[in-house]
Design a protein around this motif. Structure first.
Motif, short mmCIF file in Angstrom:
data_model
loop_
_atom_site.label_atom_id
_atom_site.label_comp_id
_atom_site.label_asym_id
_atom_site.label_seq_id
_atom_site.Cartn_x
_atom_site.Cartn_y
_atom_site.Cartn_z
N LYS A 123 71.04 -6.45 -20.86
CA LYS A 123 72.15 -5.63 -21.34
C LYS A 123 72.17 -5.57 -22.86
N ALA A 124 72.47 -4.38 -23.37
CA ALA A 124 72.61 -4.20 -24.81
C ALA A 124 73.96 -4.70 -25.26
N ASN A 125 74.02 -5.27 -26.46
CA ASN A 125 75.29 -5.69 -27.05
C ASN A 125 75.85 -4.62 -28.00
N PHE A 126 75.01 -3.75 -28.53
CA PHE A 126 75.47 -2.69 -29.43
C PHE A 126 75.85 -1.46 -28.60
N PRO A 127 76.73 -0.63 -29.14
CA PRO A 127 77.23 0.51 -28.35
C PRO A 127 76.30 1.72 -28.39
N ARG A 128 76.47 2.54 -27.39
CA ARG A 128 75.71 3.78 -27.30
C ARG A 128 75.96 4.69 -28.49
N ALA A 129 77.18 4.71 -29.02
CA ALA A 129 77.49 5.58 -30.16
C ALA A 129 76.69 5.18 -31.40
N PHE A 130 76.23 3.94 -31.46
CA PHE A 130 75.45 3.43 -32.59
C PHE A 130 73.97 3.73 -32.41
N LEU A 131 73.47 3.52 -31.19
CA LEU A 131 72.07 3.79 -30.85
C LEU A 131 71.98 3.95 -29.34
N ASP A 132 71.34 5.02 -28.90
CA ASP A 132 71.24 5.31 -27.47
C ASP A 132 69.86 4.91 -26.96
N LEU A 133 69.82 3.89 -26.14
CA LEU A 133 68.57 3.39 -25.58
C LEU A 133 68.00 4.29 -24.49
N ASN A 134 68.78 5.23 -24.02
CA ASN A 134 68.32 6.14 -22.96
C ASN A 134 67.81 7.45 -23.55
N GLY A 142 73.74 17.06 -29.70
CA GLY A 142 74.25 15.99 -30.56
C GLY A 142 74.11 14.61 -29.96
N LEU A 143 73.25 14.48 -28.94
CA LEU A 143 73.14 13.22 -28.20
C LEU A 143 71.72 12.68 -28.24
N GLY A 144 71.18 12.57 -29.45
CA GLY A 144 69.86 11.98 -29.63
C GLY A 144 69.92 10.46 -29.66
N ALA A 145 68.84 9.85 -30.12
CA ALA A 145 68.79 8.38 -30.19
C ALA A 145 69.87 7.83 -31.13
N ILE A 146 70.12 8.53 -32.22
CA ILE A 146 71.27 8.25 -33.07
C ILE A 146 72.25 9.39 -32.80
N PRO A 147 73.27 9.17 -31.96
CA PRO A 147 74.14 10.28 -31.57
C PRO A 147 74.91 10.85 -32.75
#
Length: 307
Positions: free
Chosen positions: A83-94, A123-128
């Motif tokens: 599990k990731a500890n950082f949020p999706r809004a910061f970096l999207d692993l998917n 607007g939903l790239g690796a860096i959203p």
């Protein structure tokens, strides 16, 4: 995360992310399943919050809150949970590691960046660039070096760990099954159902890239069990799976991947992100899903991978 992985990975620039992700291992590896929760991280670096025009409540609308806790029984049943500890809004692993929006940056992106995907356009790239309700995240433009550092220190190490878990499972069991764990806003599920003329919104959406990423028997067994409990289940619409399902779903090589999207109102209050009274029941049922998939994903997939 092992000491070797830490040594090989760049140090995250934000001190809050000195442990960027966590791996919960089983006492004994007895299942070919691997569980990943890439969007349930809730550690928001102070520097990120300072650079955002949004408050943390708005940023958390993109978060798959509590999803890793819903699948907490997986390690007790012989399967690892990453599990990731950082949020999706910061970096999207998917997303692809360099799936980046040039509109977000002061300087030019490297030529190898993927700037033309539909996800980048939204607007939903690796860096959203936006959160789930299409609200702009940042108050100004970023430096490309910041994006590249997040990718090198967070995205690549997470996927290196995930790839290692898949290789280990395949080496031991002959085949591996990745369960990519997500949640969806109930409003999105409702709109999706209405758009297809359905009377009932989905409780679960199972994504297997329209059959390309996973054995059909696995998805059918998963869907049948969820329906037995009375849940409304759809496949691949509106979510067929993202980068993770596409990247790790290679049945011909013994790697299978399925994405599970859970409607958030099944287990929490979407306004304040607190668990609701049905959380424990759903977590228990997902434990039964782990058992089912371990039993179902067995000899045939292992023989096929060995041939």
């Amino acid at each position: 995360m092992s000491n070797d992985e830490r040594a090989a990975s760049p140090t995250p620039a934000d001190p809050e992310l000195h442990v960027p992700f966590e791996l919960v291992e089983p006492a004994e590896l007895s299942s070919p399943l691997v569980f990943s929760s890439p969007h349930s991280g809730d550690i928001y670096p102070a520097s990120f919050l300072a650079s955002s025009r949004l408050d943390i409540s708005s940023l958390r609308r993109s978060e798959d809150a509590h999803v890793h806790e819903l699948f907490a029984l997986a390690p007790t049943l012989g399967a690892p949970l990453l599990k990731a500890n950082f949020p999706r809004a910061f970096l999207d692993l998917n997303r692809e590691p360099y799936e980046l929006d040039p509109r977000m940056f002061e300087d030019a992106l490297p030529e190898f960046a993927n700037t033309r995907s539909l996800r980048v356009a939204a607007g939903l790239g690796a860096i959203p660039r936006v959160v789930a309700d299409a609200r702009e995240i940042y108050s100004g433009r970023l430096r490309v070096a910041e994006a590249l550092h997040r990718i090198e220190s967070l995205h690549k190490p997470y996927h290196a760990a995930l790839r290692s878990l898949m290789e280990r499972a395949r080496d031991k069991f002959g085949a591996a099954l990745l369960v990519d764990c997500h949640s969806m806003p109930s409003s999105v599920a409702k709109e999706s159902a209405a758009g297809r003329g359905e009377k009932r919104k989905p409780d679960f959406v199972l994504g297997d890239r329209f059959g390309a990423s996973c054995s059909g028997d696995i998805v059918e067994a998963l869907e049948a069990r969820l329906r037995q409990w009375g849940y409304h289940v759809l496949r691949n619409r509106p979510y067929a799976g993202g980068y993770i399902t596409e990247h790790y779903g290679k049945p011909g090589a013994g790697w299978h991947a399925v994405q599970i999207e859970i409607s958030r109102n099944l287990y929490m209050n979407e306004a304040d992100l607190r668990r609701n009274l049905d959380f424990d029941l759903l977590a228990s049922r997902l434990g039964e899903i782990v058992r089912l998939l371990t039993q179902t994903f067995g000899p045939r997939e292992q023989r096929a991978a060995a041939e």
